[in-house]
Design an enzyme around this catalytic site. Structure first.
Site: not given
Ligand code: IVH
Length: 680
Positions: A37-38, A85-86, A117, A175, A292, A316, A434
């Site tokens: 099912e998965y 992640s962030l 970003k 990145e 950061k 964002k 069609c």
């Molecule tokens: S720092 C622990 N810096 O955004 C810190 N991430 O939404 C980890 N990303 O997975 C990430 N530009 O792929 C960092 N200047 C940046 C970034 C960045 C893009 C991406 C990265 C991460 C995602 C998180």
């Protein structure tokens, strides 16, 4: 054509469902659904994504390395430190709330670093003794795919570190992205070769990085910026992020020149706004800014959650909006006859690409938005991918602009009436002849989630129809190489390739054949159920409604739709053409398991590397004997298999007193099964 809203919703629902079941399975060791099912859920999502590439989001379960059932040609690697992640902020208020939250965790005032970003793919690079030894994708954060051969082709990336402060070990994150100029050049080349166009630079970068042949990656001109170290051994003593970035840059790693030190939250917000204003003059795509905390000692105090550090946040950007003139509203006809209105626009650059068409979803949406031909309209990219018309700018409406009326007839040359079936919002062309439906049906038949005939895309199908070579998908199997070569812009090689792809598709599994027929409601989930319950397509075709509804996963709606479809003479003719061509109609024969189920009911957790097995091989050996492998140790765990460099799972096993196995004991267990308790 953009995906209809119900498909967009279904894809989102499927992603959520799959993630939920992953969590049940891997996180809690309590799956709620059977593996089959998965797999059905995953397949349904893949089929949608194959049809609408704009729905392939980065974190889709289909894009994950090693997700159940997805073979990956790259070996799995464990990151030395998990790639987190962030958390996101969408407004100034969100930023201020974050600033206050983290401010409470430390005594002194906080300074920040602002970074663009980048909208690409996270990568982890590993340097040992100054030499690049590994490049890996983020994957699930713990493990990713080894793409070393491919990252080595990125020009900006040093193979050896330089400078005087080279560390013994450096894991550094960055990145990988495709600059806009490379992206445009790639799509130009794709268009010339009549290949698939990439929806955006991120998808193109992802595709380039996961090429089996590194030469292809090299030709795609990827770039890279590094922004965060992971594990470092033997490096200099550093106290702040800006110092770290300076050091990384001194080592020869590319660091984004837009990065700035910011004294307080006002400066942070001003930076985010500046980035948003300048986002299209950078030469690459960004979807926000990352903020950061600068001082590393403060970061340590703030700590992290299991998902993301508390000391960083992603700001964002809101979806981009632009205004342009609505030149016309037209209607497209899908493979099931559904009429979808769409806007023809004065070309406008929005969200990183030029938009000339945008979906208007359905008649109700057009009526609700009341957009009129000639209006200035607001265009935005929903989820920054699918262009849509948000609404008219009423203050600029020309006097006399007429309300748009949904056409009453199909736009094809047969111009049959469009009907609204009971209980449906949509209008449909119900004519079996069609040509627009014919075209869409063949495109769908050949698409990646169905028969997967590479080279039989929109353009090619249109050519075949116009040349009178195909009326339906069955005719495709009778097309010859000579006929193809006679078509415009078709060389020997592409003709030969297409003929061979068509030939190969004849042995696709029955499940794909059922999907490819494009029967309403009979998507991959229903197809999988039918494939399990019937020996072949003929049995499905001749099944009574009762027999069909008796199949788990087939309800009355699907049964009725199947029956109706198989009773249409043109559909019967299609089936006979496929049969004559030798397309596979038989369901696979399930092999009886030949391994003794000696470990039924047992649960294993694996930690550390093994000498004689890869992780996958060990898991396969375990599951073949009827046992399960889970990711976390609990009281229910029967064995923890301990290899080289075990992780924290070993400590947990010791704490809970779970039986530990070394590799020898594991092999013994595989060969002989568990020791029976002796009865003395
Ligand atoms: S720092 C622990 N810096 O955004 C810190 N991430 O939404 C980890 N990303 O997975 C990430 N530009 O792929 C960092 N200047 C940046 C970034 C960045 C893009 C991406 C990265 C991460 C995602 C998180």
């Amino acid at each position: 054509m953009a995906a209809p809203p119900e498909t967009v919703n279904r894809a989102a629902e499927l992603r959520d469902l799959i993630r939920y079941h992953d969590e049940r399975y891997y996180g809690h060791d309590e799956p709620e659904i059977a593996d089959a099912e998965y797999d059905d859920l995953l397949n349904e999502l893949r089929t949608i994504e194959a049809e609408y590439s704009e729905l392939v989001v980065d974190d889709s379960p289909t894009q994950r390395p090693g997700a159940a059932g997805i073979p990956t040609p790259f070996s799995e690697v464990r990151h030395l430190q998990p790639m987190l992640s962030l958390d996101n902020a969408f407004s100034r208020d969100d930023l201020v709330a974050w600033g206050e939250r983290i401010g409470r965790l430390v005594t002194e005032s906080v300074e920040f670093v602002g970074e663009p970003k980048l909208d690409g793919l996270a990568i982890s690079l590993l340097y040992e003794g100054g030499r690049l030894v590994r490049g890996a994708t983020r994957g699930n954060g713990e493990t990713g795919e080894d793409v070393t051969a491919n990252v080595l082709t990125i020009n900006d990336l040093p193979k050896r570190l330089s400078g005087t402060r080279i560390p013994d070990t450096l894991e550094v994150r960055g990145e990988v992205f495709m600059p806009l100029a490379s992206f445009e050049a790639l799509n130009r080349r794709q268009a010339e070769a009549e290949g698939r166009l990439f929806a955006n630079p991120r998808n193109a970068a992802a595709g380039a990085l996961r090429q089996i042949d590194a030469r292809v990656t090299a030709s795609r001109n990827l770039s890279l910026y590094c922004y965060q170290p992971g594990v470092v051994a033997g490096g200099p003593k550093l106290t702040s992020h800006h110092q770290t970035l300076e050091w990384i840059s001194e080592l020869g790693l590319p660091v984004n020149p837009e990065i700035e030190r910011l004294a307080d939250l006002d400066a942070v917000f001003a930076f985010c706004q500046r980035m948003e204003t300048n986002r299209h003059s950078l030469g690459y795509e960004i979807d926000g800014a990352v903020v950061k905390v600068d001082r590393l000692s403060q970061r340590a105090e703030m700590g992290q959650t299991s998902r993301a550090p508390r000391w960083a946040i992603a700001f964002k950007f809101p979806p981009e909006e632009k205004t342009t003139r609505l030149k016309n509203i037209m209607v497209s006809i899908g493979r099931t006859g559904r009429a979808t209105p769409f806007a023809i626009l004065e070309p406008v650059f929005v969200g990183g690409s030029t938009v000339q068409m945008a979906t208007l979803h359905n008649p109700d949406e057009v009526a609700r938005k009341d957009v009129r031909v000639g209006d200035i309209v607001i265009v935005r990219k929903a989820g920054d991918v699918i262009p849509e018309v948000a609404g008219p700018v009423l203050s600029q409406r020309k006097r006399g602009a007429r309300k748009w009326k949904f056409p009453t007839t199909c736009p094809c040359e047969l111009a049959q009436p469009l009907v609204q079936l009971e209980g449906e919002v949509d209008r449909r062309c119900v004519s079996a002849d069609c040509p627009m439906q014919r075209e869409q049906k063949i495109i769908y038949f050949a698409s990646r989630g169905a028969m997967d005939i590479e080279g039989l895309g929109e353009e090619r199908v249109r050519q075949l129809l116009n040349a009178g070579l195909a009326q339906d998908a069955g005719d495709v199997y009778a097309v010859t190489q000579e006929q193809l070569v006679a078509l415009e812009r078709t060389g020997e090689i592409s003709a030969r390739k297409l003929i061979s792809a068509i030939e190969v598709s004849k042995s696709q599994p029955l499940i794909r054949v059922i999907v490819a027929l494009g029967i309403r409601h009979a998507g991959p989930t229903a197809a999988a159920a039918l494939n399990r319950a019937f020996p072949d397509l003929d049995a499905i075709m001749h099944a009574t409604p009762e027999q069909l509804t008796a199949v788990d996963g087939v309800g009355p709606v699907i049964a009725q739709s199947l029956e109706a479809w198989f009773s249409v003479p043109t559909n019967q003719a299609l089936i006979e053409k496929l049969r004559a061509a030798g397309v596979n109609f038989a369901a696979p024969v399930v092999d009886a398991p030949d391994v003794e189920q000696t470990l039924t009911g047992k649960t294993f957790v694996l930690t550390g590397g093994l000498e004689h097995f890869t992780r996958e091989q060990a898991e396969a050996q375990i599951t073949a004997r009827g046992a399960k492998v889970t990711s976390s140790v609990s009281k229910k765990t029967s064995y923890v298999l301990v290899g080289e460099n075990p992780g924290s799972k070993l400590g947990k096993a010791e704490q809970l007193g779970v039986t530990q196995l070394n590799e020898d004991a594991f092999q013994h267990l595989l060969e002989h099964g568990p020791e029976e308790p002796s009865e003395e």
